[in-house]
Scaffold this motif. Structure first.
Motif, PDB file in Angstrom:
ATOM      1  N   ILE A  99      44.411  43.434  51.276  1.00 34.91           N
ATOM      2  CA  ILE A  99      42.982  43.213  50.985  1.00 34.91           C
ATOM      3  C   ILE A  99      42.734  41.907  50.238  1.00 34.91           C
ATOM      4  CG2 ILE A  99      42.490  45.699  50.955  1.00 34.91           C
ATOM      5  CD1 ILE A  99      42.179  45.291  47.823  1.00 34.91           C
ATOM      6  N   GLU A 100      43.743  41.034  50.206  1.00 35.54           N
ATOM      7  CA  GLU A 100      43.574  39.762  49.496  1.00 35.54           C
ATOM      8  C   GLU A 100      42.536  38.879  50.184  1.00 35.54           C
ATOM      9  OE1 GLU A 100      45.392  38.898  46.588  1.00 35.54           O
ATOM     10  OE2 GLU A 100      45.969  41.003  46.740  1.00 35.54           O
ATOM     11  N   HIS A 101      42.059  37.893  49.450  1.00 34.65           N
ATOM     12  CA  HIS A 101      41.226  36.818  50.003  1.00 34.65           C
ATOM     13  C   HIS A 101      42.064  36.014  50.996  1.00 34.65           C
ATOM     14  CE1 HIS A 101      38.923  33.005  49.938  1.00 34.65           C
ATOM     15  NE2 HIS A 101      37.894  33.763  49.578  1.00 34.65           N
ATOM     16  N   GLY A 127      40.535  51.128  47.578  1.00 31.10           N
ATOM     17  CA  GLY A 127      40.988  49.730  47.584  1.00 31.10           C
ATOM     18  C   GLY A 127      42.008  49.415  46.509  1.00 31.10           C
ATOM     19  N   ASN A 151      38.761  42.566  43.746  1.00 33.05           N
ATOM     20  CA  ASN A 151      38.463  42.204  45.132  1.00 33.05           C
ATOM     21  C   ASN A 151      37.052  41.652  45.278  1.00 33.05           C
ATOM     22  OD1 ASN A 151      37.328  43.132  47.987  1.00 33.05           O
ATOM     23  ND2 ASN A 151      39.505  42.660  48.163  1.00 33.05           N
ATOM     24  N   GLU A 158      42.215  45.895  40.412  1.00 34.14           N
ATOM     25  CA  GLU A 158      43.580  46.366  40.657  1.00 34.14           C
ATOM     26  C   GLU A 158      44.311  46.648  39.339  1.00 34.14           C
ATOM     27  OE1 GLU A 158      44.560  47.183  43.593  1.00 34.14           O
ATOM     28  OE2 GLU A 158      42.826  46.335  44.627  1.00 34.14           O
ATOM     29  N   VAL A 336      39.294  44.030  54.656  1.00 33.74           N
ATOM     30  CA  VAL A 336      39.411  44.807  53.417  1.00 33.74           C
ATOM     31  C   VAL A 336      39.032  46.265  53.687  1.00 33.74           C
ATOM     32  CG1 VAL A 336      38.483  45.105  51.080  1.00 33.74           C
ATOM     33  CG2 VAL A 336      38.939  42.801  51.961  1.00 33.74           C
TER      34      VAL A 336
END
Ligand SMILES: *Cc1c(COP(=O)(O)O)cnc(C)c1O
Length: 387
Positions: A99-101, A127, A151, A158, A336
Motif C-alpha cells: 500500500i506504499e506510495h 490497511g 497512508n 502503521e 491500496v
C-alpha cells in the motif's frame, strides 16, 4: 461560487507566513550557500536555521541528520536506492508493503529489475501491515524494511514503533515514508529509532519541490545525485535556499500549532464522515476507524465510479480525489484499497476527502448538503444500482 478544497493529501496551499519567510531569499539573499563571502554566508545561515527547525520537528538528536532534497519522491528514492546500493555486499532483499506510495513502490520495482528481491507485505482490512508476516519475511539477505508512517489514500497509521523494533532486533535498516504524517502526527525520530525518514514541504503548507530525508547518524547511503560537496557531501546541487527556508518555516509552524489544529480538523473530519454515512445509503469507510490521520476520510459510495463523483463535486466548487492516480483512460481501482481486500466495486466508488487547517464548519455543511443529490442522480444512471 463557493470554492472548497478538500484534497490536502495531494498538496496544501502555501501558508502566507511561509511565503513571507521565503520572499527575502528570492529578493535579497540570492547568494550561493557554498560561497565564502557574505552573500553566500547569509544564504548558508538561512539553510542552517531551517535544518535546525526540521530537526526539532522530527526530534532528531543531531541537526546533521537532516538532508534537504528536491521532493518527497527524491527522499524515498535516495533512502531506498542509497541503502540498497550501499548494502549490496550484505544482501539483496527488501521488504515493503503493497500500500506504499508509488515513490516507494516504483523504486522497489526498479530495484527488482536490477537483481534485488522485494517482498510486498499485505495488510488487514484496515490497511495495517501484518507484523508476523513481516517477521517471517526477514532473511539473512534482508537489508531494508520500508513501511510508510501513514497512508496517503486512507490515512491509516502503521505500527512504525513495532516495525522499528523488529528491524533493530534483526539488524536491518528501517525507512519510513512519513510524507503524510509530518505535521499531522507528533514524531520523535530518536525514540522511534527509524534509520531513514522521508518528508515533503508541500504536504504541510510549505512550497512544492523541496523535501528532506532524515538519515540517522552512522547510517551510510550511496548518493543519488553526484556533483558538488553540498549537504555534507550527500547530495550534489546548489541548494534551493528559499524552498529550504520555506520547509523550515513549515516545520516551525507545525511544531507550534499541530495539536490545536489537529483537534479542530479531526472534529470537522468526523462531522463530514457522519454527515455522509448518515444521509447516504451504501457508504463505507475505508481505513482504520480510529488509528488514522486526523484529516483523512476515505469513503466508498457503492455502485458508482469515483471519477464521476469528483467531476460532479467539482461543478459545485468542491475539490476532492479518488486517492489514486488513475492511469489515463482505464479506471483501475486503487492498489491500496484492493490490497486491503476492498472489493473492486467498492474500490471504484471511493472518494478521499482530506481536510486542512483552513477548512471550517461551513465548508463541511456545504459538502454534506451537496453530496446526496449528486449520489442520487448518479446512482439512478448506474447500471450496477438496483435501488
Ligand atoms: C505526496 C507523497 C509523496 C511524494 O512527495 P512529493 O514531494 O510530491 O514528491 C511520497 N509519499 C507519500 C505518502 C505522499 O503522500
Amino acid at each position: 461560487m463557493k470554492k472548497i478544497y478538500l484534497d490536502h493529501n495531494a498538496t496544501t496551499p502555501l501558508d502566507p507566513m511561509i511565503l513571507e519567510a521565503m520572499l527575502p531569499y528570492y529578493r535579497d539573499v540570492f547568494g550561493n550557500a557554498s560561497s565564502v563571502h557574505e552573500f553566500g554566508r547569509l544564504a548558508r545561515k538561512g539553510i542552517d536555521e531551517a535544518r535546525a527547525k526540521v530537526a526539532s520537528l522530527l526530534g532528531a538528536k543531531d541537526v546533521d541528520e537532516v538532508v534537504f532534497t528536491g521532493s518527497g519522491t527524491e527522499s524515498d528514492n535516495f533512502a531506498i536506492k542509497g541503502a540498497a546500493d550501499n548494502l549490496k555486499a550484505k544482501g539483496n532483499h527488501i521488504i515493503t508493503s503493497s500500500i506504499e506510495h508509488h515513490a516507494v513502490l516504483n523504486t522497489c520495482k526498479f530495484l527488482e529489475q536490477n537483481g534485488y528481491k522485494v517482498t510486498y507485505l499485505k495488510t488487514d482490512k484496515f490497511g495495517i501491515v501484518d507484523l508476523n508476516e513481516l517477521k517471517d519475511s526477514i532473511t539473512d539477505k534482508t537489508i531494508l524494511i520500508s513501511i510508510m508512517y501513514a497512508n496517503n489514500e486512507i490515512g491509516t497509521i502503521e505500527p512504525v514503533s513495532d516495525i522499528s523494533k523488529i528491524a533493530k532486533e534483526k539488524d536491518v535498516l528501517f525507512h519510513t515514508d512519513a510524507v503524510q504524517a509530518t505535521g499531522k502526527v507528533p514524531m520523535n525520530a530518536s525514540k522511534l529509532g527509524a534509520d531513514l525518514i522521508s518528508l515533503s514541504a508541500h504536504k504541510f503548507y510549505g512550497p512544492k519541490g523541496v523535501g528532506a530525508l532524515f538519515i540517522k547518524k552512522g547510517v551510510k547511503l550511496t548518493r543519488l545525485l553526484h556533483g558538488g560537496h553540498h549537504e555534507k557531501n550527500r547530495r550534489g546541487g546548489t541548494e534551493n535556499v528559499a524552498g529550504i527556508v520555506g520547509l523550515g518555516k513549515a516545520a516551525e509552524l507545525a511544531s507550534k500549532n499541530m495539536s490545536e489544529s489537529q483537534t479542530r480538523i479531526k472534529a470537522l473530519r468526523d462531522k463530514l464522515h457522519n454527515g455522509i454515512t448518515e444521509n447516504i445509503k451504501h457508504t463505507y469507510l475505508n481505513g482504520h476507524p480510529e488509528n488514522r490521520l486526523c484529516n483523512t476520510v476515505n469513503i466508498s459510495f457503492e455502485y458508482l465510479e469515483g471519477e464521476s463523483i469528483i467531476l460532479n463535486l467539482d461543478m459545485e466548487g468542491v475539490g476532492v480525489s479518488t486517492g489514486s492516480a488513475c492511469t489515463s483512460g482505464s479506471l483501475e481501482p486503487s492498489h491500496v484499497l484492493t490490497s486491503m481486500g476492498v472489493s473492486p466495486v467498492r474500490a471504484q466508488g471511493s472518494i478521499r476527502f482530506s481536510l486542512g487547517k483552513d477548512n471550517n464548519e461551513e465548508d463541511i455543511d456545504y459538502v454534506i448538503k451537496a453530496l446526496p443529490p449528486i449520489i442520487d442522480r448518479l446512482r439512478k444512471m448506474s447500471p450496477l444500482y438496483k435501488g
